[in-house]
Write an enzyme that holds these catalytic residues in place. Structure first.
Site, mmCIF file in Angstrom:
data_model
loop_
_atom_site.group_PDB
_atom_site.id
_atom_site.type_symbol
_atom_site.label_atom_id
_atom_site.label_comp_id
_atom_site.label_asym_id
_atom_site.label_seq_id
_atom_site.Cartn_x
_atom_site.Cartn_y
_atom_site.Cartn_z
ATOM 1 N N SER A 164 6.634 -7.398 -0.947
ATOM 2 C CA SER A 164 7.146 -8.495 -1.778
ATOM 3 C C SER A 164 6.181 -8.607 -2.955
ATOM 4 C CB SER A 164 7.181 -9.810 -0.998
ATOM 5 O OG SER A 164 7.977 -9.689 0.152
ATOM 6 N N LYS A 187 13.262 -11.937 -4.457
ATOM 7 C CA LYS A 187 12.559 -12.178 -3.187
ATOM 8 C C LYS A 187 11.636 -13.403 -3.308
ATOM 9 C CE LYS A 187 10.584 -11.609 0.794
ATOM 10 N NZ LYS A 187 11.274 -11.933 2.037
ATOM 11 N N LYS A 223 1.490 -16.570 -1.454
ATOM 12 C CA LYS A 223 1.556 -15.569 -2.523
ATOM 13 C C LYS A 223 2.953 -15.526 -3.144
ATOM 14 C CE LYS A 223 2.795 -11.779 -1.005
ATOM 15 N NZ LYS A 223 4.038 -11.055 -0.736
HETATM 16 P P1 NDP Z 1 0.332 -7.682 7.168
HETATM 17 O O1 NDP Z 1 -0.753 -8.524 6.653
HETATM 18 O O2 NDP Z 1 0.740 -7.782 8.595
HETATM 19 O O3 NDP Z 1 -0.043 -6.130 6.925
HETATM 20 C C1 NDP Z 1 -0.538 -5.699 5.682
HETATM 21 C C2 NDP Z 1 -0.602 -4.192 5.626
HETATM 22 O O4 NDP Z 1 -1.185 -3.823 4.371
HETATM 23 C C3 NDP Z 1 -1.493 -3.574 6.721
HETATM 24 O O5 NDP Z 1 -1.017 -2.281 7.018
HETATM 25 C C4 NDP Z 1 -2.846 -3.496 5.992
HETATM 26 O O6 NDP Z 1 -3.692 -2.507 6.502
HETATM 27 C C5 NDP Z 1 -2.389 -3.097 4.613
HETATM 28 N N1 NDP Z 1 -3.379 -3.435 3.595
HETATM 29 C C6 NDP Z 1 -3.881 -4.661 3.314
HETATM 30 N N2 NDP Z 1 -4.743 -4.570 2.283
HETATM 31 C C7 NDP Z 1 -4.786 -3.266 1.924
HETATM 32 C C8 NDP Z 1 -5.506 -2.545 0.936
HETATM 33 N N3 NDP Z 1 -6.336 -3.152 0.096
HETATM 34 N N4 NDP Z 1 -5.319 -1.210 0.863
HETATM 35 C C9 NDP Z 1 -4.476 -0.583 1.708
HETATM 36 N N5 NDP Z 1 -3.762 -1.194 2.670
HETATM 37 C C10 NDP Z 1 -3.926 -2.530 2.776
HETATM 38 O O7 NDP Z 1 1.574 -7.895 6.203
HETATM 39 P P2 NDP Z 1 3.140 -7.770 6.518
HETATM 40 O O8 NDP Z 1 3.430 -6.446 7.115
HETATM 41 O O9 NDP Z 1 3.604 -9.006 7.203
HETATM 42 O O10 NDP Z 1 3.723 -7.850 5.020
HETATM 43 C C11 NDP Z 1 3.777 -6.737 4.151
HETATM 44 C C12 NDP Z 1 4.648 -7.146 2.952
HETATM 45 O O11 NDP Z 1 5.961 -7.466 3.413
HETATM 46 C C13 NDP Z 1 4.117 -8.397 2.212
HETATM 47 O O12 NDP Z 1 4.345 -8.261 0.838
HETATM 48 C C14 NDP Z 1 4.969 -9.512 2.812
HETATM 49 O O13 NDP Z 1 5.057 -10.612 1.919
HETATM 50 C C15 NDP Z 1 6.296 -8.794 3.028
HETATM 51 N N6 NDP Z 1 7.167 -9.380 4.056
HETATM 52 C C16 NDP Z 1 6.703 -9.686 5.331
HETATM 53 C C17 NDP Z 1 7.563 -10.242 6.273
HETATM 54 C C18 NDP Z 1 7.130 -10.571 7.671
HETATM 55 O O14 NDP Z 1 7.936 -11.155 8.420
HETATM 56 N N7 NDP Z 1 5.913 -10.241 8.108
HETATM 57 C C19 NDP Z 1 8.971 -10.549 5.922
HETATM 58 C C20 NDP Z 1 9.366 -10.116 4.613
HETATM 59 C C21 NDP Z 1 8.481 -9.596 3.720
HETATM 60 P P3 NDP Z 1 -4.785 -2.825 7.672
HETATM 61 O O15 NDP Z 1 -4.073 -2.518 8.968
HETATM 62 O O16 NDP Z 1 -5.886 -1.883 7.366
HETATM 63 O O17 NDP Z 1 -5.182 -4.268 7.535
#
Ligand code: NDP
Length: 298
Positions: A98, A173, A242
């Site tokens: 997002s 979104k 965010k």
């Molecule tokens: P999480 O916080 O659960 O996971 C984040 C992911 O990004 C992890 O794989 C993390 O890796 C990785 N990450 C974080 N920082 C970095 C970085 N600096 N460099 C590389 N990788 C990084 O987030 P979600 O999966 O919940 O959300 C992902 C996206 O989807 C967001 O934009 C969110 O707004 C959107 N979203 C989420 C929903 C939900 O229900 N959860 C629903 C709809 C949209 P690591 O494992 O190393 O921390």
């Protein structure tokens, strides 16, 4: 249906179940910043693990990213191990983060210099929608790129909608999630008052859900998470904060005066500061409960 080689970067709360669906229809390589998470994923799914974003992108026709914000996606592009070093001309990057419209436009411009196409494709439907492959996916792209992206997105979503040019998916979104945020606060405040006035919260919701005040928050989220006291952590409050920030920026950029979203942003900012980075989005209601001195359970 097989799409050939694809890559998925970002195995977070929603990324992992999306990648699991993708792995069923494509030869998939995964990369995650914390490698142990990729290893746990690979032990349950037929995927290869890449050591770097470059390695993930090498040989992939489609690369999907799902990170917290556009900033993290942008940061993966550069350097000897970055995505740009691995992406071939003719490949496609689909960003399911997002993200924010300006960030997506910047990423698209960098990729275009290398002949790589880009689509912003944020998703809605939560981790459950990701598990069942029923996500709604809103895509910002030109028409040919949308057609390319559609087949890969169809493996992860039930409703794939082309909503406009690059950045349009992010804009829609963010506005959608701003509505979610408004509804969470409104339900929390209203139900706290009703409980104090002697109305059982389940009765209140039964009535509201048959009336004009209903929403996804009242029909599903509050009954499953607040009334039960379960408070599962599936979508971080920090991420919803965010999203409200992105929506506020969009309203500012378009000249729309937005006192409601400004206040919602302030309240979510305070909730994030009080509850931390790992709290779930519904936990904003915990603060309302604490202030009101009631628990919305039943
Ligand atoms: P999480 O916080 O659960 O996971 C984040 C992911 O990004 C992890 O794989 C993390 O890796 C990785 N990450 C974080 N920082 C970095 C970085 N600096 N460099 C590389 N990788 C990084 O987030 P979600 O999966 O919940 O959300 C992902 C996206 O989807 C967001 O934009 C969110 O707004 C959107 N979203 C989420 C929903 C939900 O229900 N959860 C629903 C709809 C949209 P690591 O494992 O190393 O921390």
């Amino acid at each position: 249906m097989s799409l050939g080689p694809a890559a998925f970067l970002g195995l977070g709360a929603i990324g992992a179940p999306m990648a699991a669906r993708l792995a069923r229809g494509a030869r998939l390589t995964v990369w995650n910043r914390t490698r142990s998470r990729a290893e746990a994923f690979a032990s349950a799914h037929d995927v290869r693990i890449a050591a770097t974003p470059r390695e993930a992108a090498e040989g992939a026709g489609v690369v999907v990213t799902c990170l917290p914000t556009s900033r993290e996606v942008e940061a993966l592009l550069d350097g000897p191990d970055g995505l740009l070093a691995g992406l071939a001309a003719g490949a496609l990057l689909v960003d399911c983060t997002s993200g924010d419209p300006a960030g997506s436009r910047r990423i698209a411009a960098r990729l275009a210099e290398r002949g790589v196409a880009f689509a912003d494709a944020p998703v809605s439907g939560g981790t459950r929608g990701a598990e069942t492959g029923t996500l709604t996916i809103m895509v910002g792209a030109d028409e040919p790129t949308f057609e390319l992206a559609r087949s890969v997105l169809a493996l992860m979503g039930g409703r794939i909608v082309h909503v406009g040019p690059i950045g349009a998916g992010d804009a829609l979104k963010a506005v959608n999630n701003a509505f979610l945020a408004v509804n969470i606060l409104a339900l929390g405040e209203g139900l706290a008052a009703l409980v104090k006035a002697g109305v059982s919260p389940r009765t209140a919701l039964d009535v509201i859900n048959g009336s004009s005040g209903r929403s996804f928050v009242s029909e599903t989220l509050v009954p499953e998470r607040v009334l039960t006291g379960a408070w599962p952590r599936t979508f971080r409050l920090a991420l919803l904060d965010k999203d409200v920030g992105i929506a506020r920026e969009l309203l500012r950029d378009t000249g729309v005066v937005a006192p409601l979203l400004d206040l919602t942003g302030e309240l979510f900012g305070r909730a994030r500061a009080a509850l931390g980075e790992s709290a779930d989005h519904l936990e904003a209601i915990r603060l309302i409960e604490a202030q009101a001195g009631v628990e919305i359970r039943g």
